[in-house]
Design a protein around this motif. Structure first.
Motif, PDB file in Angstrom:
ATOM      1  N   LYS A  32      39.073   5.885  12.363  1.00  0.00           N
ATOM      2  CA  LYS A  32      38.780   6.658  11.157  1.00  0.00           C
ATOM      3  C   LYS A  32      39.065   5.849   9.889  1.00  0.00           C
ATOM      4  O   LYS A  32      38.377   5.997   8.883  1.00  0.00           O
ATOM      5  CB  LYS A  32      39.601   7.947  11.156  1.00  0.00           C
ATOM      6  CG  LYS A  32      39.272   8.882   9.997  1.00  0.00           C
ATOM      7  CD  LYS A  32      39.964  10.217  10.132  1.00  0.00           C
ATOM      8  CE  LYS A  32      39.591  11.134   8.965  1.00  0.00           C
ATOM      9  NZ  LYS A  32      40.186  12.484   9.106  1.00  0.00           N
ATOM     10  N   ARG A  35      36.476   0.248   8.159  1.00  0.00           N
ATOM     11  CA  ARG A  35      35.292   0.058   7.324  1.00  0.00           C
ATOM     12  C   ARG A  35      34.475  -1.054   7.977  1.00  0.00           C
ATOM     13  O   ARG A  35      34.885  -2.213   7.985  1.00  0.00           O
ATOM     14  CB  ARG A  35      35.686  -0.321   5.904  1.00  0.00           C
ATOM     15  CG  ARG A  35      36.576   0.710   5.203  1.00  0.00           C
ATOM     16  CD  ARG A  35      37.127   0.162   3.909  1.00  0.00           C
ATOM     17  NE  ARG A  35      37.922  -1.052   4.150  1.00  0.00           N
ATOM     18  CZ  ARG A  35      38.286  -1.905   3.201  1.00  0.00           C
ATOM     19  NH1 ARG A  35      37.907  -1.729   1.949  1.00  0.00           N
ATOM     20  NH2 ARG A  35      39.023  -2.966   3.507  1.00  0.00           N
ATOM     21  N   GLY A  58      35.269   5.455  10.276  1.00  0.00           N
ATOM     22  CA  GLY A  58      35.312   6.219   9.034  1.00  0.00           C
ATOM     23  C   GLY A  58      34.244   5.858   8.032  1.00  0.00           C
ATOM     24  O   GLY A  58      33.645   6.729   7.397  1.00  0.00           O
ATOM     25  N   THR A  59      33.984   4.557   7.875  1.00  0.00           N
ATOM     26  CA  THR A  59      32.975   4.097   6.923  1.00  0.00           C
ATOM     27  C   THR A  59      32.066   3.086   7.600  1.00  0.00           C
ATOM     28  O   THR A  59      32.541   2.070   8.119  1.00  0.00           O
ATOM     29  CB  THR A  59      33.620   3.450   5.683  1.00  0.00           C
ATOM     30  OG1 THR A  59      34.477   4.398   5.045  1.00  0.00           O
ATOM     31  CG2 THR A  59      32.561   2.989   4.700  1.00  0.00           C
ATOM     32  N   GLY A  61      28.793   0.676   6.811  1.00  0.00           N
ATOM     33  CA  GLY A  61      27.813   0.108   5.897  1.00  0.00           C
ATOM     34  C   GLY A  61      26.625  -0.385   6.695  1.00  0.00           C
ATOM     35  O   GLY A  61      26.795  -0.944   7.786  1.00  0.00           O
ATOM     36  N   VAL A 103      31.571  10.682   9.197  1.00  0.00           N
ATOM     37  CA  VAL A 103      31.386   9.259   8.923  1.00  0.00           C
ATOM     38  C   VAL A 103      30.705   9.086   7.567  1.00  0.00           C
ATOM     39  O   VAL A 103      29.655   9.682   7.309  1.00  0.00           O
ATOM     40  CB  VAL A 103      30.542   8.583  10.029  1.00  0.00           C
ATOM     41  CG1 VAL A 103      30.308   7.111   9.704  1.00  0.00           C
ATOM     42  CG2 VAL A 103      31.234   8.731  11.384  1.00  0.00           C
ATOM     43  N   ARG A 104      31.292   8.255   6.718  1.00  0.00           N
ATOM     44  CA  ARG A 104      30.683   7.923   5.431  1.00  0.00           C
ATOM     45  C   ARG A 104      29.754   6.726   5.625  1.00  0.00           C
ATOM     46  O   ARG A 104      30.126   5.740   6.263  1.00  0.00           O
ATOM     47  CB  ARG A 104      31.774   7.569   4.415  1.00  0.00           C
ATOM     48  CG  ARG A 104      31.245   7.180   3.039  1.00  0.00           C
ATOM     49  CD  ARG A 104      32.349   6.666   2.137  1.00  0.00           C
ATOM     50  NE  ARG A 104      33.430   7.633   1.991  1.00  0.00           N
ATOM     51  CZ  ARG A 104      34.638   7.511   2.525  1.00  0.00           C
ATOM     52  NH1 ARG A 104      34.931   6.453   3.272  1.00  0.00           N
ATOM     53  NH2 ARG A 104      35.553   8.424   2.334  1.00  0.00           N
ATOM     54  N   VAL A 105      28.549   6.805   5.079  1.00  0.00           N
ATOM     55  CA  VAL A 105      27.576   5.731   5.235  1.00  0.00           C
ATOM     56  C   VAL A 105      27.262   5.119   3.872  1.00  0.00           C
ATOM     57  O   VAL A 105      26.926   5.832   2.927  1.00  0.00           O
ATOM     58  CB  VAL A 105      26.266   6.220   5.880  1.00  0.00           C
ATOM     59  CG1 VAL A 105      25.309   5.046   6.087  1.00  0.00           C
ATOM     60  CG2 VAL A 105      26.544   6.911   7.203  1.00  0.00           C
ATOM     61  N   ASN A 106      27.372   3.805   3.798  1.00  0.00           N
ATOM     62  CA  ASN A 106      26.957   3.067   2.606  1.00  0.00           C
ATOM     63  C   ASN A 106      25.644   2.358   2.913  1.00  0.00           C
ATOM     64  O   ASN A 106      25.579   1.553   3.843  1.00  0.00           O
ATOM     65  CB  ASN A 106      28.002   2.030   2.207  1.00  0.00           C
ATOM     66  CG  ASN A 106      29.336   2.654   1.844  1.00  0.00           C
ATOM     67  OD1 ASN A 106      29.389   3.767   1.323  1.00  0.00           O
ATOM     68  ND2 ASN A 106      30.425   1.954   2.122  1.00  0.00           N
ATOM     69  N   TYR A 124      34.469  -4.472   3.454  1.00  0.00           N
ATOM     70  CA  TYR A 124      34.607  -4.051   4.850  1.00  0.00           C
ATOM     71  C   TYR A 124      35.678  -4.865   5.573  1.00  0.00           C
ATOM     72  O   TYR A 124      36.115  -5.910   5.100  1.00  0.00           O
ATOM     73  CB  TYR A 124      33.254  -4.161   5.561  1.00  0.00           C
ATOM     74  CG  TYR A 124      32.207  -3.278   4.923  1.00  0.00           C
ATOM     75  CD1 TYR A 124      32.075  -1.951   5.284  1.00  0.00           C
ATOM     76  CD2 TYR A 124      31.372  -3.773   3.910  1.00  0.00           C
ATOM     77  CE1 TYR A 124      31.134  -1.124   4.669  1.00  0.00           C
ATOM     78  CE2 TYR A 124      30.439  -2.950   3.290  1.00  0.00           C
ATOM     79  CZ  TYR A 124      30.325  -1.625   3.681  1.00  0.00           C
ATOM     80  OH  TYR A 124      29.407  -0.819   3.065  1.00  0.00           O
TER      81      TYR A 124
END
Length: 240
Positions: A32, A35, A58-59, A61, A103-106, A124
């Motif tokens: 979580k 990155r 968690g993140t 990209g 999940v956060r997506v960049n 990251y």
């Protein structure tokens, strides 16, 4: 509640991880916090993105300047027919949002180049490269090395594939792909074709290596190259 604590929904979602010896709550919380940058949302990037999103990174990209086309869909399984013409970064973000809202997506819908690579990678902790040309691979590897980031690298061609991990203190990308090697000497997917499930095999192995690196489980493929022969269903390994 701390930012890494698991919500009741996450506890249910990751139940099979939480009871897994060696993973447990500590491993899931590490996922979580992680990155992770995925370079390429194509054949290899698709299973990588799917399994890392499902695992609860968690993140995430996603770097890809290309757009979805129908000829991709035989192997790039996170994209849909109706996504034809949409950027792969946006299509991947849609997929992740539908699979796991935690999940956060960049989105990085741009070509990775020497001018922007370090700025993108520096946000990251870990990089996975599933691109299909040596020029981009060298840019990714150089930037990851400068920033001290571990790099999971996968490659496929026709019926065969390989995966390895580059990390500080281990062999370098140039040890596997010397400067004399060029894209002109390598067969292209467009020219020679590729069996769709092959990208699933190698991409899933890449996701496995990423999870190992994040959680500290097992021995990552640092200094080792795992090779898969799809036609004969054989795995082999050599040391860099």
């Amino acid at each position: 509640m701390s930012s890494e604590a698991l919500s009741p929904d996450e506890t249910r979602r990751y139940a099979r991880h939480l009871v897994l010896k060696g993973m447990g709550g500590a491993g899931q919380q590490a996922l979580k916090r992680a990155r992770v940058l995925v370079v390429g949302a194509g054949g290899l990037g698709s299973p990588v993105i799917a399994y890392l999103a499902g695992a609860g990174v968690g993140t995430l990209g996603v770097v890809d300047h290309d757009s979805v086309s129908l000829s991709n869909l035989q192997r790039q399984v996170i994209h849909r027919t109706e996504d034809d013409g949409e950027t792969k970064a946006a299509s991947a973000a849609r997929f992740v949002g539908e699979l796991n809202p935690h999940v956060r997506v960049n989105q990085h819908a741009e070509r990775l180049a020497p001018a922007n690579a370090q700025a993108i990678l520096s946000a990251y902790d870990l990089v996975l490269d599933g691109t299909d040309n040596l020029e981009t691979r060298r840019v990714v590897a150089t930037s990851a090395e400068v920033l001290g980031l571990p790099l999971v690298s996968g490659a496929v061609s026709m019926f065969d594939g390989q995966v390895t991990v580059f990390a500080t203190g281990g062999p370098r990308f140039a040890d596997l792909y010397p400067a004399a090697a060029s894209d002109a000497e390598l067969p292209s997917c467009e020219a020679t074709g590729i069996l769709g499930p092959l990208t699933g095999v190698i991409g899933t192995l890449m996701a496995m290596e990423a999870i190992k690196l994040i959680t500290g489980i097992g021995e990552p493929l640092i200094g080792r190259v795992l090779v898969y022969d799809g036609k004969d269903a054989r795995f082999s390994e050599f040391t860099l």
